[in-house]
Design a protein around this motif. Structure first.
Motif, PDB file in Angstrom:
ATOM      1  N   HIS A 104       2.080  36.399  69.995  1.00 38.32           N
ATOM      2  CA  HIS A 104       3.349  35.883  70.512  1.00 38.32           C
ATOM      3  C   HIS A 104       4.592  36.502  69.880  1.00 38.32           C
ATOM      4  N   VAL A 105       4.504  37.698  69.376  1.00 35.53           N
ATOM      5  CA  VAL A 105       5.669  38.330  68.757  1.00 35.53           C
ATOM      6  C   VAL A 105       6.063  39.586  69.509  1.00 35.53           C
ATOM      7  N   THR A 106       7.280  40.009  69.297  1.00 32.16           N
ATOM      8  CA  THR A 106       7.779  41.233  69.885  1.00 32.16           C
ATOM      9  C   THR A 106       7.643  42.395  68.917  1.00 32.16           C
ATOM     10  N   ALA A 107       7.827  42.144  67.622  1.00 29.35           N
ATOM     11  CA  ALA A 107       7.769  43.220  66.633  1.00 29.35           C
ATOM     12  C   ALA A 107       7.282  42.683  65.294  1.00 29.35           C
ATOM     13  N   PHE A 108       6.644  43.568  64.537  1.00 29.89           N
ATOM     14  CA  PHE A 108       6.245  43.281  63.169  1.00 29.89           C
ATOM     15  C   PHE A 108       7.009  44.250  62.282  1.00 29.89           C
ATOM     16  N   GLY A 142      13.616  38.005  54.543  1.00 27.54           N
ATOM     17  CA  GLY A 142      14.176  37.848  55.879  1.00 27.54           C
ATOM     18  C   GLY A 142      15.678  38.090  55.901  1.00 27.54           C
ATOM     19  N   ALA A 143      16.398  37.565  54.913  1.00 22.36           N
ATOM     20  CA  ALA A 143      17.841  37.778  54.831  1.00 22.36           C
ATOM     21  C   ALA A 143      18.151  39.256  54.595  1.00 22.36           C
ATOM     22  N   GLY A 144      17.365  39.895  53.737  1.00 19.77           N
ATOM     23  CA  GLY A 144      17.559  41.325  53.504  1.00 19.77           C
ATOM     24  C   GLY A 144      17.283  42.148  54.749  1.00 19.77           C
ATOM     25  N   LEU A 145      16.267  41.756  55.501  1.00 16.86           N
ATOM     26  CA  LEU A 145      15.931  42.472  56.731  1.00 16.86           C
ATOM     27  C   LEU A 145      17.025  42.307  57.775  1.00 16.86           C
ATOM     28  N   ILE A 146      17.469  41.089  58.011  1.00 25.25           N
ATOM     29  CA  ILE A 146      18.516  40.861  59.017  1.00 25.25           C
ATOM     30  C   ILE A 146      19.778  41.630  58.634  1.00 25.25           C
ATOM     31  N   SER A 147      20.156  41.590  57.365  1.00 26.22           N
ATOM     32  CA  SER A 147      21.329  42.328  56.914  1.00 26.22           C
ATOM     33  C   SER A 147      21.165  43.824  57.162  1.00 26.22           C
ATOM     34  N   THR A 148      20.007  44.360  56.831  1.00 20.96           N
ATOM     35  CA  THR A 148      19.750  45.786  57.036  1.00 20.96           C
ATOM     36  C   THR A 148      19.779  46.145  58.515  1.00 20.96           C
ATOM     37  N   LEU A 149      19.138  45.328  59.345  1.00 20.32           N
ATOM     38  CA  LEU A 149      19.129  45.602  60.783  1.00 20.32           C
ATOM     39  C   LEU A 149      20.541  45.593  61.368  1.00 20.32           C
ATOM     40  N   MET A 150      21.374  44.682  60.869  1.00 17.18           N
ATOM     41  CA  MET A 150      22.722  44.555  61.419  1.00 17.18           C
ATOM     42  C   MET A 150      23.690  45.622  60.907  1.00 17.18           C
ATOM     43  N   THR A 151      23.409  46.235  59.775  1.00 12.75           N
ATOM     44  CA  THR A 151      24.351  47.201  59.194  1.00 12.75           C
ATOM     45  C   THR A 151      23.888  48.644  59.270  1.00 12.75           C
ATOM     46  N   ASP A 152      22.637  48.887  59.627  1.00 13.99           N
ATOM     47  CA  ASP A 152      22.103  50.248  59.676  1.00 13.99           C
ATOM     48  C   ASP A 152      21.808  50.608  61.133  1.00 13.99           C
ATOM     49  N   ASP A 153      22.643  51.473  61.697  1.00 15.31           N
ATOM     50  CA  ASP A 153      22.504  51.819  63.114  1.00 15.31           C
ATOM     51  C   ASP A 153      21.230  52.589  63.436  1.00 15.31           C
ATOM     52  N   SER A 154      20.506  53.052  62.421  1.00 17.91           N
ATOM     53  CA  SER A 154      19.233  53.703  62.722  1.00 17.91           C
ATOM     54  C   SER A 154      18.206  52.686  63.228  1.00 17.91           C
ATOM     55  N   TYR A 155      18.533  51.400  63.132  1.00 22.53           N
ATOM     56  CA  TYR A 155      17.660  50.344  63.643  1.00 22.53           C
ATOM     57  C   TYR A 155      18.187  49.716  64.923  1.00 22.53           C
ATOM     58  N   ALA A 156      19.090  50.407  65.612  1.00 21.11           N
ATOM     59  CA  ALA A 156      19.662  49.880  66.859  1.00 21.11           C
ATOM     60  C   ALA A 156      18.579  49.589  67.900  1.00 21.11           C
ATOM     61  N   GLU A 157      17.578  50.444  67.982  1.00 17.97           N
ATOM     62  CA  GLU A 157      16.514  50.235  68.966  1.00 17.97           C
ATOM     63  C   GLU A 157      15.763  48.930  68.696  1.00 17.97           C
ATOM     64  N   LEU A 158      15.447  48.669  67.434  1.00 14.21           N
ATOM     65  CA  LEU A 158      14.765  47.428  67.080  1.00 14.21           C
ATOM     66  C   LEU A 158      15.680  46.230  67.304  1.00 14.21           C
ATOM     67  N   ARG A 159      16.948  46.346  66.906  1.00 16.00           N
ATOM     68  CA  ARG A 159      17.919  45.266  67.150  1.00 16.00           C
ATOM     69  C   ARG A 159      17.958  44.899  68.627  1.00 16.00           C
ATOM     70  N   ASP A 160      18.038  45.927  69.485  1.00 19.35           N
ATOM     71  CA  ASP A 160      18.092  45.684  70.929  1.00 19.35           C
ATOM     72  C   ASP A 160      16.797  45.059  71.430  1.00 19.35           C
ATOM     73  N   LEU A 161      15.671  45.547  70.945  1.00 23.37           N
ATOM     74  CA  LEU A 161      14.369  45.040  71.366  1.00 23.37           C
ATOM     75  C   LEU A 161      14.227  43.546  71.109  1.00 23.37           C
ATOM     76  N   ILE A 162      14.695  43.100  69.948  1.00 21.44           N
ATOM     77  CA  ILE A 162      14.536  41.688  69.607  1.00 21.44           C
ATOM     78  C   ILE A 162      15.754  40.850  69.996  1.00 21.44           C
ATOM     79  N   GLY A 163      16.769  41.500  70.558  1.00 31.41           N
ATOM     80  CA  GLY A 163      17.941  40.761  71.024  1.00 31.41           C
ATOM     81  C   GLY A 163      18.846  40.278  69.913  1.00 31.41           C
ATOM     82  N   LEU A 164      18.893  41.013  68.811  1.00 32.95           N
ATOM     83  CA  LEU A 164      19.705  40.623  67.659  1.00 32.95           C
ATOM     84  C   LEU A 164      21.081  41.256  67.768  1.00 32.95           C
TER      85      LEU A 164
END
Length: 131
Positions: free
Chosen positions: A39-43, A77-99
């Motif tokens: 039931h997950v979109t990404a690991f 989790g807090a470190g991951l969310i912060s990294t996803l939101m501030t590092d544009d190399s993770y834009a694809e993952l951000r978009d995939l999970i709707g963050l």
């Protein structure tokens, strides 16, 4: 840069997302794993510096936010969310999970300062700096 791995699942993206740590746990809980893997979109697997970033963010939050004393497993989790939101190399993952900046993220930290000496090394002395 986070050098963690992520794998997208092609399951229905309406299901809940999980961005959780392994954090030297060895292996996932067998009861929970059966539910999560179906039931997950990404690991996401995170290096130590992501968990350390979360510990620092929670321990010294922005003005008005409560301080949370958390060890690595609870803070990754807090470190991951912060990294996803501030590092544009993770834009694809951000978009995939709707963050995005309007997202509400619920996190549970079930680990406090279980090793005070290590906590101080990470939060006060800067162990595991961001790459």
């Amino acid at each position: 840069r986070c050098r963690g791995r992520w794998r997208a699942s092609h399951r229905d993206r309406r299901h809940a997302h999980h961005h959780g740590p392994a954090c030297a746990c060895g292996e996932p809980n067998t009861l929970g794993w059966d539910i999560l893997r179906n039931h997950v979109t990404a690991f996401v697997a995170c290096p130590d510096w992501v968990a350390a970033r979360g510990m620092r963010i929670l321990g010294a939050p922005e003005k008005g936010d409560p301080r949370v004393i958390s060890g690595e497993s609870g803070a990754v989790g807090a470190g991951l969310i912060s990294t996803l939101m501030t590092d544009d190399s993770y834009a694809e993952l951000r978009d995939l999970i709707g963050l995005d900046k309007t997202s509400n993220v619920l996190m549970f930290s079930t680990e406090g300062d279980t090793d005070p000496e290590h906590y101080r090394k990470v939060v006060w002395d800067g162990a595991y700096p961001a790459e």
